[in-house]
Enzyme design. Structure first.
Site, mmCIF file in Angstrom:
data_model
loop_
_atom_site.group_PDB
_atom_site.id
_atom_site.type_symbol
_atom_site.label_atom_id
_atom_site.label_comp_id
_atom_site.label_asym_id
_atom_site.label_seq_id
_atom_site.Cartn_x
_atom_site.Cartn_y
_atom_site.Cartn_z
ATOM 1 N N ASP A 163 -28.665 -20.065 17.364
ATOM 2 C CA ASP A 163 -30.193 -20.550 17.451
ATOM 3 C C ASP A 163 -30.209 -21.554 16.507
ATOM 4 O OD1 ASP A 163 -30.449 -18.874 15.417
ATOM 5 O OD2 ASP A 163 -32.629 -18.617 15.770
ATOM 6 N N HIS B 118 1.000 -1.284 0.040
ATOM 7 C CA HIS B 118 0.088 0.048 0.090
ATOM 8 C C HIS B 118 0.942 1.086 0.164
ATOM 9 C CE1 HIS B 118 -2.777 2.968 1.502
ATOM 10 N NE2 HIS B 118 -2.094 3.009 2.690
ATOM 11 N N TYR C 83 -6.148 9.289 1.798
ATOM 12 C CA TYR C 83 -6.239 9.874 2.978
ATOM 13 C C TYR C 83 -5.039 10.703 3.303
ATOM 14 C CZ TYR C 83 -3.149 5.898 4.531
ATOM 15 O OH TYR C 83 -2.220 5.002 4.626
#
Length: 845
Positions: free
Chosen positions: A550, A220, A258
């Site tokens: 469940d 990256h 960013y």
């Protein structure tokens, strides 16, 4: 668990150091941390991580893990809480930020949608011509990850933790199904528990013990500029990295970017480049000398991949046009097929745990959660989204991991609809009905590798015959994605005639052997000692009374049961517990086998279901011959089947199972027999709507390990007079004496048309008090149906508001179930056919 156990943690990055600290704080002493690099800078992802912490996520689990990480780093004075700002440069992103604001409200994170003008006030460097608005989260900020790691190492070392640096792991010692030690060049470190916190090296560690670790190391890009003239001369610039920032961390997700301040320099992270997979084993051993410029996880920068990012950055932040790239690298991070971390015990090896693919953002949260699992048996935060065992077998193949992890990298900042399936790989798991479903124009969405039909285009013709009271409402553009009004037709037919559903992808396990009954009695809340031929709806709990799952347990014979379960996590739990039982009492062994792929299943439901089945079977399908929650072997059109009298849509009918080789014949026989009775094929969209009208919960969305049965409204699954000391019994007995502070509630939307999809915040008296778990348009009740967690003091009849893309939608807390509370339809004899279906009508058949 026993705090004297010998624990070896592999990896001294921010996860491993945090885990050692969390265990020490809980009284554990015998801990060794092994690190192949130098302790002052191990050389993994922690050593180069840019440290931006944006907490808010669509996942409640991930948000809460991040929130604790912020709290922990603040306590260490290793967090610069400058806040976070995410900006929108497209109308689509602006809408997405409204949805993100909803997530923040749902999960208890303070956030505020801000105008373009406010974005510029917070961040004067932004191009005012590009920004349309943003979201500001004041508690976000910069993690000083490397410093925090060193402080944690020092603190835990002083508490007695032993650290071995420059020590590669060369193997894992085992005895049977249990780990016994860690091999290093100088010998073996005895261990009762081994935890791999090795980051992107985790794949290689897992391979040492035959445990597939579904992560992919990917490079990256990160770059630092030269000094930005507008930032030169500030006092803050001289502070250590991480503290030398005052403006919020910034995300420009429309272009996969960013940003953060490094004093007078700018840091730029970029996800928009091609995926660059890395094989960790190719990096070799970490050298003795590691520094900020030289470490295994820092690869050579590929400037050509960064060119689009640099151009876009200078457009978004014009002040950076006066700078150049001063330092840049391709840093290795771990990615997984679904973007989540990998946490938990290996399914096939006792004592071997992992905490991999964990970014700095979630590091302390994951460490605390795993420490809780090790010391108390459960995490406060539900970890089902993070469990290693959550992946299906096909999802553990390197081919699948490589392709999907790279997709996840590419899509990391994309706007993803909650129902949006992967485009590739597809057609991995197909039911034997697939070709017939294709002929009917099935629209498939993928989950767990399975192709699942959501609706059938062949039913579009019936829309013109749909009664006015069943007509679907128009939807907004977001909720209309991966939806069709055809679902209304399929719901109408199910309620008034008969429909067949492909239930093949639901998990089915076989539990057999002399200890099968003992195993299921010990693990479940129900009484499984019922006679063969009965089905028991029951719960799997943890020791604290939280709902693990469940399940439906069908007793086929004295020592053979079928379990209808929710996930691969259930399989891992049953297999592990059966193995432990066999070791403890060899004569009471039990075998647990996944039979999902070798079987198939059709759900045949509706008031005319019995009319269909009696034309192709001589077996007794009456209420007497096969009562509700009964199971038996039968023959349908010459095909041997197992018929289970249960229904998730709330109508008369059966789940009809057979082995795969008979699947298409079974489909064709039912299809032909059903034509005179108006039979159609129906998909998951109608199925989900009908089950919500009936009030049936879905584990994983409506309830998790964070909830107990009294809160979740599934107390009927507990056999209160059961004498067996089942898992969680003591906790449930305590809980039963306490008034719940929260409840899973049924809501109906007041305007009868506004849709929500799940995870939206619910407001009561203008305060966010809960969140939506499931939602669908209830075609039978003519309004959207919503389930949500709310405080217990929000009673039936109260008006609440659901925030949807920044808009408040009124809803009413309603008694449940909305449909057939007397259960008359499930017990029906087939006489409750709507008038329009009482005679064969050619246009409806």
């Amino acid at each position: 668990m026993d705090p004297t156990q010998r624990v070896v943690i592999i990896g001294a990055g921010i996860v491993g150091a945090n885990l050692a600290d969390e265990l020490v704080s809980r009284g554990w002493k015998n801990i060794t941390v092994v690190e192949q690099g130098p302790l002052h800078m191990p050389g993994g992802s922690t050593s180069h991580a840019p440290g931006l912490v944006f907490q808010t996520n669509a996942s409640k689990t991930m948000t809460h893990l991040a929130r604790y990480t912020v709290e922990k780093l603040l306590s260490l004075d290793c967090f610069n809480q400058v806040g976070g700002l995410e900006v929108a440069t497209t109308p689509e992103r602006l809408e997405e930020l409204k949805r993100k604001h909803g997530y923040a409200s749902s999960w208890g994170i303070e956030a505020r949608l801000v105008s373009a003008e406010e974005c510029l006030q917070m961040y004067p460097l932004l191009n005012k011509e590009k920004v349309l608005g943003g979201i500001h989260i004041p508690s976000d900020g910069l993690a000083l990850a490397a410093r925090a790691t060193q402080l944690l190492i020092e603190r835990t070392r002083n508490a007695g933790v032993r650290y071995l640096e420059l020590t590669p792991v060369t193997g894992i010692e085992r005895a049977g199904h249990r780990v016994t030690g860690v091999k290093i060049p100088t010998g073996i470190i005895p261990a009762d528990i081994i935890i791999s916190c090795a980051g992107f090296w985790g794949v290689e560690l897992g391979a040492m013990v035959g445990v597939p670790i579904p992560l992919l190391p990917l490079a990256h890009q990160y770059a630092k500029t030269t000094a930005v003239p507008a930032l030169v001369g500030r006092h803050i610039n001289s502070l250590p990295n991480g503290r030398n920032a005052v403006r919020p961390i910034l995300r420009h997700q429309d272009q996969d970017l960013y940003y953060r301040e490094h004093g007078d320099q700018y840091g730029i992270g970029y996800y928009g480049h091609r995926p660059m997979p890395v094989v960790a084993a190719s990096l070799g051993l970490t050298p003795k000398h590691v520094d900020e410029q030289n470490m295994p996880s820092r690869l050579k920068f590929t400037s050509e991949d960064f060119d689009p990012a640099w151009k876009e950055t200078q457009d978004l932040l014009p002040a950076l046009r006066e700078t150049q790239i001063a330092d840049a690298f391709n840093g290795i991070f771990s990615f997984t097929p679904d973007g989540g971390p990998i946490v938990g015990q290996a399914p096939n090896l006792e004592g071997f745990y992992v905490a991999e693919a964990v970014w700095v953002t979630h590091s302390a949260g994951v460490a605390r959660a795993l420490a809780e699992v090790l010391t108390t048996g459960r995490s406060q935060i539900d970890l089902s989204e993070c469990e290693l065992s959550r992946f299906e077998e096909i999802q553990l193949s390197r081919e699948y991991v490589n392709e999907t992890s790279q997709q996840n990298f590419v899509e990391i900042y994309d706007i993803i609809h909650p129902l949006q399936p992967k485009e590739s790989p597809r057609n991995l798991r197909l039911s034997p009905f697939y070709s017939r479903e294709r002929e009917l124009g099935a629209v498939f969405l993928e989950l767990g590798g399975w192709e699942r039909p959501f609706w059938y285009e062949a039913n579009a013709e019936l829309l013109k015959y749909l009664p006015a009271q069943w007509q679907p409402v128009e939807r907004d553009a977001w909720s209309a994605q991966f939806y069709s009004p055809i679902a209304a037709v399929e719901a109408w037919k199910t309620r008034n005639a008969v429909a067949m559903y492909d239930m093949t992808s639901f998990h089915r396990f076989e539990v057999s052997g002399p200890g099968a009954l003992d195993l299921l009695q010990r693990l479940t809340t129900g009484d499984i000692t019922t006679k063969p031929g009965t089905i028991t709806y029951t719960l799997l709990l943890n020791d604290h009374g939280g709902i693990r799952s469940d399940i439906f347990v069908s007793r086929l014979s004295e020592d053979a049961f079928q379990v209808g379960a929710n996930s691969a996590i259930d399989l891992e739990y049953l297999v592990r517990e059966s193995r432990r039982q066999g070791q403890h009492a060899p004569s009471r062994w039990a075998q647990v086998r996944d039979i999902t792929g070798s079987t198939c299943c059709i759900g045949l439901w509706g008031p005319r279901a019995r009319d269909v089945i009696t034309t192709i079977s001589t077996d007794d399908f009456t209420n007497k011959g096969l009562p509700y929650l009964g199971v038996k072997r039968a023959t349908i059109a010459g095909v041997p089947v197992t018929a289970l009298r249960k229904s998730y849509v709330g109508e008369l009918g059966w789940e009809i199972q057979t082995s795969v080789e008979y699947g298409q014949r079974l489909w064709d026989a039912i299809w032909q027999a059903g034509k005179p009775h108006g039979l159609i094929a129906a998909g998951r969209s109608a199925f989900n709507a009908l089950r919500l009208e009936k009030g049936y919960r879905t584990w994983g969305s409506d309830m998790t390990t964070e909830h107990n049965p009294y809160e979740a409204g599934v107390v009927s699954a507990i056999k209160t007079d059961k004498t067996v000391n089942y898992v969680g019994k003591a906790a449930i007995q305590r809980v039963s004496r306490q008034a719940p502070t929260r409840r899973l509630r049924c809501l109906t939307v007041n305007d009868g048309r506004s849709m929500v999809l799940g995870k939206e915040p619910v407001f009561y008296k203008d305060k966010a008090v809960g969140y939506v778990t499931s939602a669908a348009f209830g075609y039978t009740v003519r309004k959207p149906v919503v389930y949500a967690w709310l405080p217990s003091n929000v009673a039936e009849g109260q008006i609440v508001e659901i925030e949807y893309f920044g808009r408040r939608i009124q809803a009413t807390v309603t008694a449940e179930p909305l449909y057939d509370p007397q259960m008359s339809r499930l017990y029906a004899d087939g006489s409750s056919v709507a008038p329009e279906f009482q005679k064969p009508l050619k246009h409806l058949l």
